[in-house]
Design an enzyme around this catalytic site. Structure first.
Site, PDB file in Angstrom:
ATOM      1  N   TYR A  73      -2.744  -4.019  -5.227  1.00  0.00           N
ATOM      2  CA  TYR A  73      -1.891  -3.818  -3.726  1.00  0.00           C
ATOM      3  C   TYR A  73      -2.862  -4.235  -2.760  1.00  0.00           C
ATOM      4  O   TYR A  73      -4.060  -4.326  -2.882  1.00  0.00           O
ATOM      5  CB  TYR A  73      -1.193  -2.579  -3.599  1.00  0.00           C
ATOM      6  N   CYS A  74      -1.996  -4.611  -1.659  1.00  0.00           N
ATOM      7  CA  CYS A  74      -2.698  -4.741  -0.169  1.00  0.00           C
ATOM      8  C   CYS A  74      -1.747  -4.240   0.479  1.00  0.00           C
ATOM      9  O   CYS A  74      -0.902  -3.568   0.391  1.00  0.00           O
ATOM     10  CB  CYS A  74      -3.108  -6.201  -0.132  1.00  0.00           C
ATOM     11  N   LYS A  75      -2.048  -4.385   1.824  1.00  0.00           N
ATOM     12  CA  LYS A  75      -1.185  -3.899   2.930  1.00  0.00           C
ATOM     13  C   LYS A  75       0.263  -4.040   2.822  1.00  0.00           C
ATOM     14  O   LYS A  75       1.069  -3.259   2.577  1.00  0.00           O
ATOM     15  CB  LYS A  75      -1.655  -4.295   4.573  1.00  0.00           C
ATOM     16  N   ALA A 110       0.780  -1.219   0.080  1.00  0.00           N
ATOM     17  CA  ALA A 110      -0.018   0.028  -0.137  1.00  0.00           C
ATOM     18  C   ALA A 110       0.949   1.185  -0.105  1.00  0.00           C
ATOM     19  O   ALA A 110       0.569   2.263  -0.778  1.00  0.00           O
ATOM     20  CB  ALA A 110      -0.942   0.084   1.210  1.00  0.00           C
TER      21      ALA A 110
END
Length: 149
Positions: free
Chosen positions: A86-88, A16
């Site tokens: 995206y992710c964290k 992220a």
């Protein structure tokens, strides 16, 4: 270090923090951001956005989002755009979506797709629940291809 990891000419994967860097988004000419999280922000840049609201939990249903995300990435590529997923941490959820895209639109096997994403971002590691959803997706895609013949 902030970076968008290139999976194909039109697809990037990242965490992220990197995906929310307007500088990187502009540098890589990203036109679509797919945010695979419930809590992470979107970049401020004027790009198309899509949220897949799931936690990194093996019990979460990511499977039901595979076609929609894969088709969005493909559509963006066909228009000359580029997507970032995206992710964290850019490890499990985002990797799962990228693998699903490669399986559907590049016709790669699950293992080959996983290897291709791992080559561009070494830290990827879809959780066991997402892996079994990808295995199920592989069977679904094979079934669809048989029916299309």
């Amino acid at each position: 270090m902030l970076q968008l990891c290139k999976v194909t000419n039109a697809l990037f994967i990242s965490n992220a923090r990197s995906a929310c860097s307007d500088e990187l988004i502009q540098q890589e000419a990203v036109t679509l951001c797919i945010n695979v999280s419930k809590l992470q922000p979107f970049p401020a840049s004027a790009v198309s956005t899509m949220r897949v609201p799931v936690y990194d939990d093996p019990k979460e249903d990511l499977f039901s989002h595979f076609d929609r995300c894969a088709d969005a990435i493909q559509g963006e590529a066909e228009r000359g755009g580029r997507s970032v997923v995206y992710c964290k941490n850019g490890r499990s959820r985002s990797a799962t979506i990228c693998v699903a895209y490669l399986m559907k639109h590049r016709r790669l096997s699950l293992n080959d797709a996983l290897q291709k994403v791992k080559t561009s971002r070494h830290v990827i590691n879809p959780n066991p629940g997402f892996m079994s959803q990808l295995e199920r997706y592989q069977r679904v895609l094979r079934g669809r291809r048989r029916e299309a013949k």
